[in-house]
Design an enzyme around this catalytic site. Sequence first.
Site, short mmCIF file in Angstrom:
data_model
loop_
_atom_site.label_atom_id
_atom_site.label_comp_id
_atom_site.label_asym_id
_atom_site.label_seq_id
_atom_site.Cartn_x
_atom_site.Cartn_y
_atom_site.Cartn_z
N ASP A 1 -35.62 75.57 -28.62
CA ASP A 1 -34.92 74.86 -27.58
C ASP A 1 -35.98 74.45 -26.56
O ASP A 1 -37.10 74.95 -26.59
CB ASP A 1 -33.91 75.85 -26.97
CG ASP A 1 -33.21 75.27 -25.78
OD1 ASP A 1 -32.83 74.10 -25.85
OD2 ASP A 1 -33.03 75.99 -24.80
N LYS A 2 -35.65 73.53 -25.67
CA LYS A 2 -36.67 73.16 -24.69
C LYS A 2 -36.43 73.85 -23.33
O LYS A 2 -37.21 74.67 -22.89
CB LYS A 2 -36.73 71.64 -24.51
CG LYS A 2 -37.88 71.20 -23.63
CD LYS A 2 -37.95 69.71 -23.51
CE LYS A 2 -36.93 69.14 -22.55
NZ LYS A 2 -37.10 69.57 -21.17
N THR A 3 -35.30 73.47 -22.75
CA THR A 3 -35.06 73.93 -21.38
C THR A 3 -34.87 75.44 -21.35
O THR A 3 -34.04 75.97 -22.05
CB THR A 3 -33.81 73.25 -20.82
OG1 THR A 3 -33.92 71.87 -21.09
CG2 THR A 3 -33.69 73.50 -19.35
N PHE B 1 -18.11 67.90 -16.22
CA PHE B 1 -19.19 67.56 -17.13
C PHE B 1 -18.87 68.11 -18.51
O PHE B 1 -18.46 69.26 -18.65
CB PHE B 1 -20.49 68.17 -16.63
CG PHE B 1 -21.64 67.91 -17.54
CD1 PHE B 1 -22.38 66.76 -17.39
CD2 PHE B 1 -21.98 68.82 -18.53
CE1 PHE B 1 -23.44 66.51 -18.24
CE2 PHE B 1 -23.04 68.57 -19.37
CZ PHE B 1 -23.77 67.41 -19.22
N LYS C 1 -22.47 61.36 -11.21
CA LYS C 1 -23.87 61.54 -11.56
C LYS C 1 -23.94 61.87 -13.05
O LYS C 1 -22.98 62.42 -13.62
CB LYS C 1 -24.52 62.65 -10.74
CG LYS C 1 -24.16 64.06 -11.11
CD LYS C 1 -25.11 65.03 -10.42
CE LYS C 1 -25.10 66.39 -11.06
NZ LYS C 1 -23.82 67.09 -11.01
N ARG D 1 -31.19 65.00 -27.63
CA ARG D 1 -29.75 64.74 -27.45
C ARG D 1 -28.94 65.34 -28.58
O ARG D 1 -28.04 64.71 -29.12
CB ARG D 1 -29.51 63.22 -27.38
CG ARG D 1 -30.11 62.55 -26.15
CD ARG D 1 -29.36 62.93 -24.92
NE ARG D 1 -29.78 62.15 -23.76
CZ ARG D 1 -29.92 62.67 -22.55
NH1 ARG D 1 -29.70 63.96 -22.35
NH2 ARG D 1 -30.26 61.94 -21.54
N ASP E 1 -27.56 77.60 -27.61
CA ASP E 1 -28.47 77.94 -28.71
C ASP E 1 -27.92 79.05 -29.59
O ASP E 1 -28.52 79.38 -30.61
CB ASP E 1 -29.82 78.39 -28.15
CG ASP E 1 -30.43 77.36 -27.24
OD1 ASP E 1 -30.39 76.17 -27.61
OD2 ASP E 1 -30.91 77.73 -26.15
#
Lengths: 329, 1041
Positions: free
Chosen positions: B316-318, B435, B459, B662, B691
């Site tokens: 994963d990145k974040t 969201f 946003k 994405r 994840d």
Amino acid sequence: MAISFVFVVTDSRFSQQELPACKFIVTPTVVISTFVAIAIVFIPLGLASLFASDNVVEIVHRYDDLCLPESSTAVQHIQSKDSNKTCAAKLAVSKAMKGPIFIYYQLDNFYQNHRRYVKSRSDKQLKYKADADDTDSCSPEATTDKGPIVPCGLVAWSLFNDTYKFVVQNKVVDVNKKNIAWESDRNHKFGSDVYPQNFQSGGLIGGAKLETSKPLSEQEDLIVWMRTAALPTFRKLYGRIEGDLQVNDNIEVVVENNYNTYSFGGKKWLILSTTSWIGGKNEFIGIAYLTIGGLCLFLAITFILIYVLRPRQLGDPSYLSWNKQSPMP
Amino acid sequence: MKRYVYINDDESPTQDLYCDNRISNRKYTVWNFLPKNLWEQFSRFMNQYFLLIACLQLWSLITPVNPASTWGPLIFIFAVSASKEAWDDYNRFLSDKKANEKEVWIVKHGLKKPSRAQDVRVGDIVWLRENDEVPCDLVVLGTSDPQGLCYIEGVIECPNPDKDIRRFDANLRLFPPFIDNDVCPLTIKNTVLQSCYLRNTEWACGVAVYTGNETKLGMSRGIPEPKLTAMDAMIDKLTGAIFVFQLVVVVVLGIAGNVWKDTEARKVSLDLVKSLYAKFIDWDVEMFDQETGSSSHAANTAISEDLGQVEYIMTDKTGTLTENKMVFRRCCISGTFYGNESGDALKDVRLQNAVASGSPDVIRFLTVMAICNTVIPVQSKNGNVLYKAQSQDEEALVQAAAKLHMVLFSKSGNLLEIRFNASAIKYEVLDILEFTSDRKRMSVVVRDTRDDKIFLLSKGADEAILPCASAGQQTRTLNEAADQYAQLGLRTLCLAWRELKEDEYQEWSLMFREASSTLVDREWRIAEVCQRLEHDLEVLGVTAIEDRLQDGVPETIEMLRRAGINFWMLTGDKQNTAIQIALSCNFISPEPKGQLLLIDGKTEDEVCRSLERVLLTMRITSSEPKDVAFVVDGWALEIALKNHRKDFTELAILSRTAICCRVTPSQKAQLVELLKSCDYRTLAIGDGGNDVRMIQQADIGVGISGREGLQAARAADYSIGKFRFLKRLILVHGRYSYNRTAFLSQYSFYKSLLICFIQIFFSFISGVSGTSLFNSVSLMAYNVFYTSIPVLVSVLDKDLSEKTVMQHPQILFYCQAGRLLNPSTFAGWFGRSLFHAIVVFIISINAFAYEKSEMEEVAMVALSGCIWLQAFVVIIETNSFTVLQHLAIWGNLIGFYIINWIVSTIPSSGMYTIMFRLCSQPSYWITIFLIVGAGMGPILAIKYFRYTYTPSKINTLQQAERLGGPILSLGNIDPQQRSMEKEVAALSITQPKSRNSVYEPLLSESPSGTRRSFGSAAPFEFFQSQASRLSSSYSRNCKDN
């Protein structure tokens, strides 16, 4: 594991896998000197063993074939009650033998280690009077009409029954048959109050009969026989001659050839032997030691030669594949 | 099926319909324990086989040894695993009991009454205080917030229990005399789920809707499928081969061998050492996270050696590669870029001036930053405002707004107050359009209390907001801004707003309410309704938030890539951000060394063509010294996985690196599944709830116990504090575990085959009758004590020091390719046991021939020979000796004699006096000495020859390490620390050109020092990548065999 737990508690180096460790690698020096050392130890040991074995004087006499009359077949002869089974032989002493001289009989092709045979005995019955009925494992020699057989089983039933008499220089020599069995067997494996019952009373007689008046613990031939051999060729102690034998002494042996090895093609020997620190005559150990020692010496020399002719630096990083053209061997 | 919960109604007909709140995690009851446990144990093939053998051995006619020697260990081993199960179950029972008997307060007829948790029924009102554990799934009726509550009667209409913890679509209808049959929608937001803790409120009150094992948690609980390591699979295969061999022996020679007992013993000792591996991971101080004070933890103790065989890492990145500490860095408001020079918009004087002068665009921008979120402001005692936020991004935005004097001051109920400079402005929050990962945006509808105007504030991701912009607005600058920020590795959000007419809002509001209370497809319906409001937006600007890389990430990735591990990055972020992060953490190499291949397209055809093109390029370049990576986004990935699975699979195998942006949680899991189906060992690492599925799907799941909570860490097999610990986890713990298990398992085969061969040889001289040379006690002790203890301490063995491994991570290849445990190494051990059996047998029967051929003595000589030989085998195979190893090896030899001397003193034993007799004979010792010399000499010679003249890489490194020679520094890890800061500063010079070639200018320049040094090691890289390609094909071949 108890030790490791102590370490867990007291020494965190265990938990960090950082216990001080000595690492050993097979460098040429270590390996070559190891092989030289093995050779240095093994070759003298081999020589010593060979020497000891060579010093053992052994007289081997096969008689199963010599003690047969020409008139009838072997099996008929041996199974007949009336035939004369006495047979004489003359042995020469080639080298002085120092007493005590051990008398063995050797059988060949006799599978005392066969599973059915090995198990066909009752150790309890041999030891305890009260356990005379413990014959479950003894089939087919377990019971008769009159009760349990003591000692039961195939091992006891097939007890060896050839006898030998020795005449040296026309004098009858006494054969000491005391203490031929292990002391521990006499005292702890065979009961002193257990007497033979119904033994060899069936239709088929396997071997020797036992004196019913003697307790099993004193039947030393039986005790020796009951120590089953691991190999199909084996020797068992028959007795001892306490005195010495001189060179060129003539030994006249009178053999009672009773034991039937003819039906399974077994051979019989009579052996007179002295002993040494490695036991009886056995060249195997000495030869094996010399072979291994020689091999190690050969390896050591080869490795030295390779080391000299094709030196190779240990731990050379250029051998790491990721620094070379060919990625993997 | 629906469930009707009648609130606070003792006489309701449904009371007895639903189960009580007694939770039970137990697997067994007292009555079914024995049959169920036995059934489970015997459902395994091995155990069936063992039982068959054990039953056969009851038949005394065909068995060579005492059945007790077979049944004893069998029963012992079964008893051990049964008592382990029983103990676990008992502990579960205790914890259930504790939870069931916990005191809770139930509101009955207006009074709080203490009760036990297990007595809570569906429909009861439960009263909780702060920090209480929630006993069952509740629909919250009220909290200590001022709104208060009293007793109500009504019915909650909700679906039957399921395990989806993110969904609860229900309706509440209150009975008269309250409000007339007004249906009030309830969602998961209105519930508190079992086993959560109540926080931030003094008390709360709720109606029990699901109880006992029917709660969301209870339904989703399940015993996860046990994972089998590649090594276990290989060992099982080899065991199978041994069984076949044994069966042949049994058929031909009629003796039932000894191997099976050892297999069970091996299982026990493997379990033991595996749990020790796991403990080593837990104990490792170098994997202790100082920052959070958490140590690494191996939740799954059985799969450590798989760590050493990892081929693919899906990360994963974040929060995994990055710290997940969001900092507002830049923004673009109405075409003006702020923060480009200093790298921090907050310090940009122009922005400060714009705020001070009250520029309306900037004020509106800041207002959206402050209001459009779900952050909760909390006034601390010293007057400061603290923010509690679920989303790190929102918190960063609110913090930044506050620093620019737009302070979100308080929220109470629907009213929120912001303070700009000295003035307080109040807004009424009308609706929150939440969201979701599909919508990729959120909006709030607020009413300005000063002039009663209604605004929609939005946003979201640029591709989610910009299409909704009003027709007249030029979005080019915004697009460029978003691209530029993304190239810097920043996370971008677009802010937008629109004023709503009163009647437009009212009309929409009705639809929204209706959609919110549907029970079917609620999420989709709401999204549809939201869509109707979010259009014609005026886009105010773009924010850029930085998420710093964690310490040591580039080094870790580079090291693991050199170890031949392929990395895939799976992220929800946008493509450019992902590519930039990938560049900055050595994930991909800059041009010209690296090449990125994009798979994209709007339609299926385009995606398909793009995929084919990429695949073609990949095939061509696979022989070139290039680091080729492909980049795919969620949409293209979905098409590729659905319609072109074969091509995509080939691409996945060819590519060492991939970036998937994405992507949704389920796509992450699908990718893991794809690689697993190609027989690769996959490791998934992540930190967040999204994840979890990928972590559970992968062969090895690693969770980072990070800021997004412990969800991932709980689901994972291993939890670590920081990404950089991964290299130690794999290279040190994984590698050692693999090596140790490889030795341990093959050694176990060796020693049992040794005995087995001797028995076979003996059968040839015992009339092929199946007599056992060894007695039952000796056989049992051989397996349980003599040969197990020395080898157990091999868990301490280290072939190379940790430092060397870290310097030469390529050495992991030996583990990945299964070089230390495969049919050919196994054949080596097989040959060794055959050779040793011959040596022991020939020497024993010849040295103890004729008058010495007594059965017990010969057996004991042979057994002693085996014990000595195996001690020396352990010595020759051990690389590093610690005190414990010496203790175990020599102690075991001494123990062998002590045990046999003790047995030799028992008159009733078959071995009575045997050992004393032997030990007093010189010929015994001389025979043993001969066996050791003859057995070990050739082994040592072969080992020496291979070690010196055809050394493996491991051997070379061992030599280098121990001779203190020059340890090669080629390809050492560059210790230089690189921060995102520098990267950003260096990269920001380049301006984007066009959307399609965004990454190219960045790739063509390699500004950082590390990359230059990296470039100089190009040939090295080349061979390494080739090696790994070979390795993967090798391992595939292995697996096919």
